[in-house]
Design an enzyme around this catalytic site. Structure first.
Site, PDB file in Angstrom:
ATOM      1  N   LYS A 169       0.853  -1.195   0.000  1.00 43.36           N
ATOM      2  CA  LYS A 169       0.000   0.000   0.000  1.00 43.36           C
ATOM      3  C   LYS A 169       0.888   1.244   0.000  1.00 43.36           C
ATOM      4  CE  LYS A 169      -1.396   2.636   3.142  1.00 43.36           C
ATOM      5  NZ  LYS A 169      -1.294   3.926   2.438  1.00 43.36           N
ATOM      6  N   GLU A 242      10.857   1.161   9.936  1.00 43.18           N
ATOM      7  CA  GLU A 242      11.896   2.157   9.614  1.00 43.18           C
ATOM      8  C   GLU A 242      11.248   3.520   9.782  1.00 43.18           C
ATOM      9  OE1 GLU A 242      14.907   1.615   9.172  1.00 43.18           O
ATOM     10  OE2 GLU A 242      15.107  -0.453   8.485  1.00 43.18           O
ATOM     11  N   CYS A 276      14.803  10.278   5.271  1.00 38.16           N
ATOM     12  CA  CYS A 276      14.806   9.837   6.668  1.00 38.16           C
ATOM     13  C   CYS A 276      16.165  10.112   7.308  1.00 38.16           C
ATOM     14  CB  CYS A 276      14.429   8.371   6.758  1.00 38.16           C
ATOM     15  SG  CYS A 276      15.400   7.322   5.703  1.00 38.16           S
ATOM     16  N   GLU A 373      11.535  16.688  13.929  1.00 32.03           N
ATOM     17  CA  GLU A 373      12.035  16.374  12.581  1.00 32.03           C
ATOM     18  C   GLU A 373      11.382  17.314  11.563  1.00 32.03           C
ATOM     19  OE1 GLU A 373      10.674  12.705  10.779  1.00 32.03           O
ATOM     20  OE2 GLU A 373      12.590  12.436   9.770  1.00 32.03           O
TER      21      GLU A 373
HETATM   22  P1  NAD Z   1       3.444   8.605   7.410  1.00 31.17           P
HETATM   23  O1  NAD Z   1       3.747   7.829   8.632  1.00 31.17           O
HETATM   24  O2  NAD Z   1       2.508   9.725   7.489  1.00 31.17           O
HETATM   25  O3  NAD Z   1       2.847   7.641   6.270  1.00 31.17           O
HETATM   26  C1  NAD Z   1       3.530   6.497   5.817  1.00 31.17           C
HETATM   27  C2  NAD Z   1       2.531   5.458   5.366  1.00 31.17           C
HETATM   28  O4  NAD Z   1       1.757   5.014   6.469  1.00 31.17           O
HETATM   29  C3  NAD Z   1       1.545   5.928   4.307  1.00 31.17           C
HETATM   30  O5  NAD Z   1       1.382   4.897   3.352  1.00 31.17           O
HETATM   31  C4  NAD Z   1       0.272   6.119   5.118  1.00 31.17           C
HETATM   32  O6  NAD Z   1      -0.913   5.982   4.341  1.00 31.17           O
HETATM   33  C5  NAD Z   1       0.373   4.991   6.121  1.00 31.17           C
HETATM   34  N1  NAD Z   1      -0.413   5.169   7.335  1.00 31.17           N
HETATM   35  C6  NAD Z   1      -0.853   6.329   7.910  1.00 31.17           C
HETATM   36  N2  NAD Z   1      -1.531   6.058   9.056  1.00 31.17           N
HETATM   37  C7  NAD Z   1      -1.507   4.707   9.213  1.00 31.17           C
HETATM   38  C8  NAD Z   1      -1.989   3.834  10.217  1.00 31.17           C
HETATM   39  N3  NAD Z   1      -2.659   4.265  11.290  1.00 31.17           N
HETATM   40  N4  NAD Z   1      -1.754   2.507  10.073  1.00 31.17           N
HETATM   41  C9  NAD Z   1      -1.046   2.039   9.014  1.00 31.17           C
HETATM   42  N5  NAD Z   1      -0.580   2.818   8.034  1.00 31.17           N
HETATM   43  C10 NAD Z   1      -0.798   4.147   8.124  1.00 31.17           C
HETATM   44  O7  NAD Z   1       4.873   9.023   6.859  1.00 31.17           O
HETATM   45  P2  NAD Z   1       5.217   9.980   5.623  1.00 31.17           P
HETATM   46  O8  NAD Z   1       4.835  11.365   5.993  1.00 31.17           O
HETATM   47  O9  NAD Z   1       4.682   9.370   4.385  1.00 31.17           O
HETATM   48  O10 NAD Z   1       6.812   9.856   5.582  1.00 31.17           O
HETATM   49  C11 NAD Z   1       7.652  10.715   6.271  1.00 31.17           C
HETATM   50  C12 NAD Z   1       8.255  10.043   7.493  1.00 31.17           C
HETATM   51  O11 NAD Z   1       8.855   8.805   7.134  1.00 31.17           O
HETATM   52  C13 NAD Z   1       9.375  10.841   8.119  1.00 31.17           C
HETATM   53  O12 NAD Z   1       9.253  10.824   9.523  1.00 31.17           O
HETATM   54  C14 NAD Z   1      10.633  10.107   7.712  1.00 31.17           C
HETATM   55  O13 NAD Z   1      11.749  10.309   8.534  1.00 31.17           O
HETATM   56  C15 NAD Z   1      10.155   8.708   7.685  1.00 31.17           C
HETATM   57  N6  NAD Z   1      10.980   7.883   6.812  1.00 31.17           N
HETATM   58  C16 NAD Z   1      11.791   6.932   7.376  1.00 31.17           C
HETATM   59  C17 NAD Z   1      12.621   6.172   6.590  1.00 31.17           C
HETATM   60  C18 NAD Z   1      13.525   5.132   7.202  1.00 31.17           C
HETATM   61  O14 NAD Z   1      14.067   4.317   6.476  1.00 31.17           O
HETATM   62  N7  NAD Z   1      13.712   5.107   8.495  1.00 31.17           N
HETATM   63  C19 NAD Z   1      12.626   6.363   5.209  1.00 31.17           C
HETATM   64  C20 NAD Z   1      11.789   7.339   4.659  1.00 31.17           C
HETATM   65  C21 NAD Z   1      10.964   8.075   5.485  1.00 31.17           C
END
Ligand code: NAD
Length: 467
Positions: A169, A242, A276, A373
């Site tokens: 997803k 992650e 990230c 962040e």
């Molecule tokens: P987000 O957590 O808002 O969304 C990520 C995904 O989770 C989306 O597909 C979203 O639809 C889904 N989601 C949202 N609520 C959910 C729930 N309750 N249950 C299950 N899935 C749900 O993150 P974002 O804004 O898309 O990404 C940015 C964040 O990701 C930043 O904090 C960044 O640091 C982190 N990030 C981490 C890594 C890593 O490897 N550690 C890599 C890239 C991004």
């Protein structure tokens, strides 16, 4: 172009769609299908059915399948890069979409070659004990919007390589490029091995709770990671999380400020800071503070930002309004509390979510832009005089993804690096990841690792066989 879900090797249409807008122009890129609960169930059922045969395929067959997926990525790189730029905003060239697609194919080929042979941990007169690894089952992959295709590949390929099947997803902000990529990839695999459902955040929650999914691999924010862990608890799913970071860089007084400016810049501003493991807080020794600020500003002000489809641009817009407003709030808050603007801030009115490259000097640890962040094109620069104090400040947050130390004395830098509480630490660079090196966070930045043999193991369960 119309976009569909891909379930059991078939294109599946939805009644409901949401518009995906280009963050550089505000123009429509395409309509994203919104999957229903029943469609998610169908995808999980297809993956569970496919698991019965895919999990029994030979190691050689799965290795070849992963190479074939890498080839699909290579053959379609230009189409996918363009769509990624239109939807995500990042430039086509430089460290943008073509770079991301190159990473997808490279990671897929490398991971295809990884192996998890049976390990013999005892073989003596008391008996023989072997460790066998088995696939987990149906893997649910939930991805973010910053590197949507590369992160999807990081989830999918090790899962398939080890005999699992997948339901992915993508983020609601960047679903189209993932839908198209999966459509192309799924054609080369047996039906049901790789499926995609797109839709709202709610769909991710339903996946985390789903009885038919045995593992969730999630990349995204800390807040969502916590929710997933809670939703996954009743079904005791395996989890790889992650999550977010707030990486510190520590600059020692012996550096050549001009020589490190470019590395510092791209460490912080790769993908507009929406990375990230980007450098998100920079601690600079007082002896070189002014010089580092000056050379970083001189480099940063010449980096062109604009529509990513224009090959001259090295940076695009911020991906979405939510993130744009967050960066703007954090910068305004820092300025109101005494930060000195070296470059940027004060964004122009649209079109597009263009937030200028922003460098803030005289920042303090209590400012929100340091403690939270920012995940965008703004870097706070802090001053220190004592290295133990700098390390303590770098380690003071409840996240620990990456970190860096900048010095001409590599041995001293390494000593400092190993005192930093983070999963990866770099000397004189920041954020370089490799498919053969495990990557993951400590503290609140996640659970488990990706990449390399250690990452592959996370898609398996262990069985000890005693004879
Ligand atoms: P987000 O957590 O808002 O969304 C990520 C995904 O989770 C989306 O597909 C979203 O639809 C889904 N989601 C949202 N609520 C959910 C729930 N309750 N249950 C299950 N899935 C749900 O993150 P974002 O804004 O898309 O990404 C940015 C964040 O990701 C930043 O904090 C960044 O640091 C982190 N990030 C981490 C890594 C890593 O490897 N550690 C890599 C890239 C991004």
């Amino acid at each position: 172009m119309g976009y569909n879900l891909s379930i059991n090797g078939e294109a599946v249409s939805c009644h409901e769609h949401v518009d995906i807008l280009n963050p550089a122009t505000g123009k429509l890129v395409g309509k994203c299908p919104v999957a229903t609960r029943a469609q998610l169930d169908a995808a999980v059922e297809a993956a569970a059915a496919a698991f019965k045969t895919w999990s029994k395929t030979s190691d050689e067959e799965r290795k070849n399948a992963c190479h074939a997926l890498a080839k699909v990525l290579e053959d379609n790189a230009e189409e996918l890069s363009k769509l990624l730029t239109e939807e995500q905003g990042k430039p086509l060239g430089g460290l943008g979409s073509r770079f991301e697609l190159g990473g997808c194919a490279g990671w897929a080929h490398f991971t295809a070659e990884l192996e998890l042979p049976v390990e013999v941990i005892q073989d003596n007169e008391e008996g023989r004990v072997e460790l066998h690894r088995h696939p987990v089952g149906v893997v649910g992959s939930i991805t973010p919007w910053n590197f949507p295709l590369m992160i999807a590949i990081w989830h999918i390929i090790p899962a398939i390589r080890t005999g699992n099947t997948v339901v992915i997803k993508p983020s609601p902000y960047t679903s189209l490029s993932t839908l198209r990529m999966i459509e192309l990839l799924a054609e080369t695999l047996p039906k049901g091995v790789l499926n995609i459902v797109s839709g709202s955040d709610e769909l991710g929650k339903l996946m985390s709770e789903h009885k038919g999914i045995q593992k969730i691999v999630f990349t995204g924010s800390c807040a969502t990671g916590e929710k997933i862990m809670a939703s996954a608890a009743p079904t005791l799913k395996r989890l790889t999380l992650e999550l977010g970071g707030n990486d510190a860089g520590i600059v020692l007084p012996d550096v050549d400020a001009k020589a490190i400016a470019e590395g510092l810049f791209w460490g912080a501003f790769i993908n507009n800071g929406q990375t990230c493991a980007a450098l998100k807080r920079l601690y600079v020794h007082e002896d070189v503070y002014d010089e580092v600020c000056e050379h970083l500003t001189a480099f940063a002000k010449n980096v062109p930002m604009g529509n990513g489809l224009d090959e001259n641009n090295a940076l695009g817009p911020v991906q979405n309004a939510m993130q744009y407003n967050k960066v703007n709030d954090l910068v305004n808050d820092a300025v109101a509390n005494g930060a000195r603007v070296l470059l940027g801030a004060n964004p122009q009115e649209g079109p597009g979510y263009f937030y200028p490259v922003t460098l803030l000097a005289d920042c303090t640890d209590d400012m929100r832009i340091v403690a939270e962040e920012q995940f965008g094109p703004a870097l706070p620069i802090l001053k220190y005089s004592d290295i133990d104090d700098a390390i303590a400040r770098a380690n003071s947050l409840n996240v620990g993804l990456g970190g860096s130390v900048w010095s001409n004395d590599i041995d001293r830098a390494k000593q400092i690096a190993t005192r930093m509480e983070c999963g990866s630490v770099w000397i004189n660079k920041h954020g370089m990841i490799q498919p053969n090196v495990p990557f993951g966070g400590v503290k609140g930045s996640g659970i488990g690792v990706e990449f390399g043999v250690e990452g592959l193991k996370e898609y398996t369960t262990i069985q000890a066989v005693f004879s």
